[in-house]
Design a protein around this motif. Structure first.
Motif, PDB file in Angstrom:
ATOM      1  N   VAL A   1      58.996  70.219  56.748  1.00 50.85           N
ATOM      2  CA  VAL A   1      59.259  70.858  58.247  1.00 50.85           C
ATOM      3  C   VAL A   1      59.095  69.849  59.307  1.00 50.85           C
ATOM      4  N   LYS A   2      59.920  70.105  60.165  1.00 51.28           N
ATOM      5  CA  LYS A   2      59.994  69.371  61.219  1.00 51.28           C
ATOM      6  C   LYS A   2      59.919  70.003  62.561  1.00 51.28           C
ATOM      7  N   LEU A   3      59.007  69.348  63.591  1.00 48.60           N
ATOM      8  CA  LEU A   3      58.458  70.164  64.495  1.00 48.60           C
ATOM      9  C   LEU A   3      58.696  69.141  65.858  1.00 48.60           C
ATOM     10  N   GLY A   4      59.270  70.200  66.687  1.00 49.99           N
ATOM     11  CA  GLY A   4      59.656  69.378  67.979  1.00 49.99           C
ATOM     12  C   GLY A   4      59.590  70.286  69.213  1.00 49.99           C
ATOM     13  N   PHE A   5      59.825  69.647  70.395  1.00 47.04           N
ATOM     14  CA  PHE A   5      59.848  70.471  71.582  1.00 47.04           C
ATOM     15  C   PHE A   5      61.252  70.297  72.045  1.00 47.04           C
ATOM     16  N   GLY A   6      62.239  71.371  72.163  1.00 45.30           N
ATOM     17  CA  GLY A   6      63.539  71.212  72.511  1.00 45.30           C
ATOM     18  C   GLY A   6      64.206  70.370  71.536  1.00 45.30           C
ATOM     19  N   GLY A   7      63.515  70.644  70.070  1.00 40.68           N
ATOM     20  CA  GLY A   7      63.966  69.769  69.042  1.00 40.68           C
ATOM     21  C   GLY A   7      65.525  70.106  68.641  1.00 40.68           C
ATOM     22  N   ASN A   8      66.119  71.291  68.891  1.00 40.16           N
ATOM     23  CA  ASN A   8      67.293  71.330  68.362  1.00 40.16           C
ATOM     24  C   ASN A   8      68.452  70.753  69.155  1.00 40.16           C
ATOM     25  N   GLN A   9      67.948  70.490  70.595  1.00 36.45           N
ATOM     26  CA  GLN A   9      68.886  69.492  71.251  1.00 36.45           C
ATOM     27  C   GLN A   9      68.607  68.274  71.093  1.00 36.45           C
ATOM     28  N   ASP A  10      67.611  67.582  70.554  1.00 36.38           N
ATOM     29  CA  ASP A  10      67.320  66.560  70.090  1.00 36.38           C
ATOM     30  C   ASP A  10      68.086  65.918  68.792  1.00 36.38           C
ATOM     31  N   VAL A  11      68.146  67.190  67.802  1.00 36.34           N
ATOM     32  CA  VAL A  11      68.860  66.963  66.555  1.00 36.34           C
ATOM     33  C   VAL A  11      70.508  66.814  67.046  1.00 36.34           C
ATOM     34  N   ARG A  12      70.937  67.510  67.861  1.00 33.88           N
ATOM     35  CA  ARG A  12      72.205  67.562  68.556  1.00 33.88           C
ATOM     36  C   ARG A  12      72.711  66.078  69.260  1.00 33.88           C
ATOM     37  N   LEU A  13      71.570  65.630  69.722  1.00 33.15           N
ATOM     38  CA  LEU A  13      71.771  64.493  70.235  1.00 33.15           C
ATOM     39  C   LEU A  13      72.083  63.064  69.644  1.00 33.15           C
ATOM     40  N   ILE A  14      71.043  63.073  68.348  1.00 36.56           N
ATOM     41  CA  ILE A  14      71.452  62.153  67.368  1.00 36.56           C
ATOM     42  C   ILE A  14      72.551  62.335  66.438  1.00 36.56           C
ATOM     43  N   ALA A  15      72.861  63.757  66.159  1.00 33.18           N
ATOM     44  CA  ALA A  15      74.171  64.002  65.358  1.00 33.18           C
ATOM     45  C   ALA A  15      75.427  63.359  66.044  1.00 33.18           C
ATOM     46  N   LYS A  16      75.378  63.046  67.578  1.00 33.61           N
ATOM     47  CA  LYS A  16      76.652  62.568  68.172  1.00 33.61           C
ATOM     48  C   LYS A  16      76.763  61.042  67.695  1.00 33.61           C
ATOM     49  N   LEU A  17      75.813  60.406  67.225  1.00 27.79           N
ATOM     50  CA  LEU A  17      75.777  59.074  66.777  1.00 27.79           C
ATOM     51  C   LEU A  17      77.032  58.803  65.796  1.00 27.79           C
ATOM     52  N   PRO A  18      77.577  57.635  65.903  1.00 32.60           N
ATOM     53  CA  PRO A  18      78.637  57.183  64.609  1.00 32.60           C
ATOM     54  C   PRO A  18      77.846  57.322  63.169  1.00 32.60           C
ATOM     55  N   ALA A  19      76.637  56.847  63.212  1.00 29.92           N
ATOM     56  CA  ALA A  19      75.900  57.032  61.930  1.00 29.92           C
ATOM     57  C   ALA A  19      75.698  58.278  61.336  1.00 29.92           C
ATOM     58  N   PHE A  20      76.024  59.134  62.047  1.00 31.87           N
ATOM     59  CA  PHE A  20      75.771  60.658  61.892  1.00 31.87           C
ATOM     60  C   PHE A  20      77.299  61.316  61.559  1.00 31.87           C
TER      61      PHE A  20
ATOM     62  N   LEU B   1      67.357  72.036  58.493  1.00 34.72           N
ATOM     63  CA  LEU B   1      66.564  72.913  57.598  1.00 34.72           C
ATOM     64  C   LEU B   1      64.977  72.793  58.146  1.00 34.72           C
ATOM     65  N   SER B   2      64.149  73.864  58.114  1.00 33.92           N
ATOM     66  CA  SER B   2      62.638  73.902  58.272  1.00 33.92           C
ATOM     67  C   SER B   2      62.364  73.267  59.719  1.00 33.92           C
ATOM     68  N   PHE B   3      63.152  73.699  60.648  1.00 30.91           N
ATOM     69  CA  PHE B   3      62.890  73.070  62.070  1.00 30.91           C
ATOM     70  C   PHE B   3      61.923  74.060  62.754  1.00 30.91           C
ATOM     71  N   ILE B   4      60.868  73.484  63.448  1.00 30.32           N
ATOM     72  CA  ILE B   4      59.922  74.502  64.232  1.00 30.32           C
ATOM     73  C   ILE B   4      59.987  74.028  65.761  1.00 30.32           C
ATOM     74  N   ASP B   5      60.658  74.879  66.690  1.00 34.73           N
ATOM     75  CA  ASP B   5      60.796  74.310  68.034  1.00 34.73           C
ATOM     76  C   ASP B   5      59.708  74.992  68.749  1.00 34.73           C
ATOM     77  N   ILE B   6      58.787  74.172  69.173  1.00 33.82           N
ATOM     78  CA  ILE B   6      57.602  74.570  69.682  1.00 33.82           C
ATOM     79  C   ILE B   6      57.895  75.502  71.172  1.00 33.82           C
ATOM     80  N   GLN B   7      58.983  75.088  72.007  1.00 32.00           N
ATOM     81  CA  GLN B   7      59.421  75.428  72.987  1.00 32.00           C
ATOM     82  C   GLN B   7      60.117  77.179  72.699  1.00 32.00           C
ATOM     83  N   THR B   8      60.651  77.045  71.587  1.00 33.01           N
ATOM     84  CA  THR B   8      61.277  78.575  71.213  1.00 33.01           C
ATOM     85  C   THR B   8      60.233  79.444  70.725  1.00 33.01           C
ATOM     86  N   LEU B   9      59.102  78.739  69.910  1.00 35.68           N
ATOM     87  CA  LEU B   9      58.056  79.642  69.523  1.00 35.68           C
ATOM     88  C   LEU B   9      57.178  79.981  70.652  1.00 35.68           C
ATOM     89  N   ALA B  10      56.798  79.243  71.601  1.00 32.04           N
ATOM     90  CA  ALA B  10      56.046  79.646  72.921  1.00 32.04           C
ATOM     91  C   ALA B  10      56.912  80.827  73.627  1.00 32.04           C
TER      92      ALA B  10
END
Length: 154
Positions: free
Chosen positions: A72-91, A100-109
């Motif tokens: 389980v991955k947990l973050g605040f605005g984490g979907n945006q964070d994942v999009r940001l790292i996905a832009k890197l050449p390594a990805f 999968l299994s991402f819980i965004d605290i902002q969306t939950l609240a």
């Protein structure tokens, strides 16, 4: 090397028994991901994305972690964070939609606000900051003193 340490850190997180990982990305003023923070209950890992941006081994290990439904991955605005790292050449072979299994605290609240006040999801997100959620739920403020730091400075 930085790459070996990063891959080893990801392996430690991926093999943890608790299977809940906190995720946060720090960016430059123009939105480029420069620092990845991953945390488990008793360890925090900081990944220098400027140094690792082209590391395919790091990208592969991180993609395996993000797409593992058992972790389980947990973050605040984490979907945006994942999009940001996905832009890197390594990805280059990673699709952020496969996370999968991402819980965004902002969306939950926001979902809780929507249920309580019958607001739309969009309206429920307005003014919903991590500092507000922390103060309301935990009774403690979040120290945001470093929020505007120059994360790319070395």
């Amino acid at each position: 090397s930085c790459e070996e340490d990063a891959v080893c850190g990801i392996a430690t997180l991926h093999s943890a028994e608790e299977a809940v990982i906190g995720l946060d990305v720090e960016t430059t003023w123009n939105g480029k991901a420069v620092l990845l923070q991953l945390a488990m209950r008793d360890k925090i890992f900081l990944f220098d994305l400027i140094e690792l941006k082209s590391s395919l081994e790091f990208g592969k290990a991180m993609a395996a972690l993000l797409t593992d439904a058992a972790v389980v991955k947990l973050g605040f605005g984490g979907n945006q964070d994942v999009r940001l790292i996905a832009k890197l050449p390594a990805f280059s072979n990673f699709q952020h939609s496969k996370t999968l299994s991402f819980i965004d605290i902002q969306t939950l609240a926001a979902d809780m606000r929507t249920e309580q006040r019958l607001k739309s999801q969009h309206r429920a997100l307005e003014g919903l900051s991590l500092a507000k959620i922390s103060a309301n739920v935990l009774g403690k403020p979040v120290d945001k003193a470093m929020q505007m730091s120059d994360w790319k400075r070395r």
